[in-house]
Scaffold this motif. Structure first.
Motif, PDB file in Angstrom:
ATOM      1  N   ALA A 187       2.697  -0.937   4.338  1.00 21.76           N
ATOM      2  CA  ALA A 187       2.615   0.345   3.639  1.00 21.76           C
ATOM      3  C   ALA A 187       3.993   0.999   3.549  1.00 21.76           C
ATOM      4  N   GLU A 202      -2.482   9.499   3.761  1.00 24.91           N
ATOM      5  CA  GLU A 202      -3.620   9.199   2.891  1.00 24.91           C
ATOM      6  C   GLU A 202      -3.200   8.184   1.828  1.00 24.91           C
ATOM      7  N   ILE A 203      -4.102   7.264   1.527  1.00 29.91           N
ATOM      8  CA  ILE A 203      -3.798   6.219   0.560  1.00 29.91           C
ATOM      9  C   ILE A 203      -3.609   6.830  -0.821  1.00 29.91           C
ATOM     10  N   GLN A 204      -2.510   6.451  -1.471  1.00 30.66           N
ATOM     11  CA  GLN A 204      -2.227   6.935  -2.816  1.00 30.66           C
ATOM     12  C   GLN A 204      -2.773   5.974  -3.870  1.00 30.66           C
ATOM     13  N   LEU A 208       0.864  -1.172   0.000  1.00 36.46           N
ATOM     14  CA  LEU A 208       0.000   0.000   0.000  1.00 36.46           C
ATOM     15  C   LEU A 208       0.906   1.229   0.000  1.00 36.46           C
ATOM     16  N   GLN A 209       0.505   2.259  -0.721  1.00 34.56           N
ATOM     17  CA  GLN A 209       1.277   3.496  -0.744  1.00 34.56           C
ATOM     18  C   GLN A 209       0.472   4.617  -0.122  1.00 34.56           C
ATOM     19  N   VAL A 210       1.128   5.392   0.731  1.00 38.54           N
ATOM     20  CA  VAL A 210       0.469   6.528   1.374  1.00 38.54           C
ATOM     21  C   VAL A 210       1.323   7.773   1.164  1.00 38.54           C
TER      22      VAL A 210
END
Length: 262
Positions: free
Chosen positions: A210, A132-134, A125-127
């Motif tokens: 993440a 905030e989630i990208q 997961l990228q934030v």
């Protein structure tokens, strides 16, 4: 693939710097702090002249190998040259603007997912800096899908490919797809490699971990990059990979098959 201990140093990481010195220094220190148990080597490619990162007083806990380019090369070409002779069982493509969110080792979690049967690539997961989630998971970039996304503001319906900010491949898969396609100087090389992994019958799997990713598309601000982006998209649309993957993915949808990561 046989299951291997996730605590072992099984990973080679490729990072390409195009004048990203401060970001690279921060990334390497974070890798040393949080991921030393999983990384055997880091291959840093300096795409333009710049200073090498300074090692901490205790030294790097992994083998840091620095490559210098006489002339700048494309994203995919740089990673291909760095990883073509990799002997480690897993390879990682990592952007210099990725932040490692400790205290646990996200790369170990990615390796743990990548070694499962049927997995062609693992991604996190990228934030962003605010947590905030990208938007790193995308649908096949057909013209209707781009119109729905860019003009109508609708979310993609499924995950066909993911961006290449942080990807872990089993080395045997990396060799099977022959890395990135060098024909893409910049943009769409991540779409292409994900589609070729899918055409092998393998899955893109999101790991329960993440990372931070500060990257923004230069093509949104720079006409030169926009030109590269459009050229790459047209090249993708003209490729056999795109049309074979489109047929495969459409077949998965109509047959009720799973096309999203597990």
């Amino acid at each position: 693939m046989s299951v291997v201990p996730v605590s072992a140093k099984l990973l080679v990481v490729s990072v390409v710097s195009h004048g990203h010195g401060p970001l690279v220094a921060q990334l390497l220190l974070s890798l040393a702090r949080h991921c030393s148990g999983s990384i055997a080597r880091v291959i840093l490619t300096l795409n333009v002249p710049e200073s090498e990162p300074v090692a901490p007083a205790s030294g790097w806990p992994f083998d840091l190998q620095v490559r210098r380019n006489a002339v700048p090369l494309g994203f995919g070409t740089n990673h291909n040259l760095a990883l073509h002779a990799a002997t480690e069982p897993f390879v990682c493509v990592l952007n210099p603007d990725v932040g490692i969110l400790g205290p646990s080792d996200p790369l170990a979690a990615l390796v743990a997912v990548a070694q499962k049967p049927g997995i062609g690539c693992a991604y996190p997961l990228q934030v962003n800096a605010q947590g905030e989630i990208q938007d790193c998971e995308r649908q096949l970039p057909t013209l209707p899908a781009l119109i729905r996304r860019r003009l109508l503001g609708r979310a993609d319906a499924r995950v066909d490919w993911v961006n290449a900010a942080c990807l872990v491949f089993p080395a045997e898969v990396w060799r099977a797809v022959k890395g990135f396609d060098d024909v893409y100087f910049m943009y769409c090389e991540d779409v292409d490699i994900c589609l070729r992994v899918r055409l092998l019958g393998l899955v893109l799997a999101k790991a329960p971990v993440a990372v931070a990713h500060a990257g923004q598309r230069a093509s949104h601000r720079n006409w030169r990059h926009l030109t590269w982006h459009v050229r790459s998209l047209l090249r993708l649309w003209c490729s056999p990979t795109f049309w074979q993957a489109r047929q495969l993915l459409q077949s998965d949808v109509t047959s009720g098959g799973r096309i999203s990561p597990p």
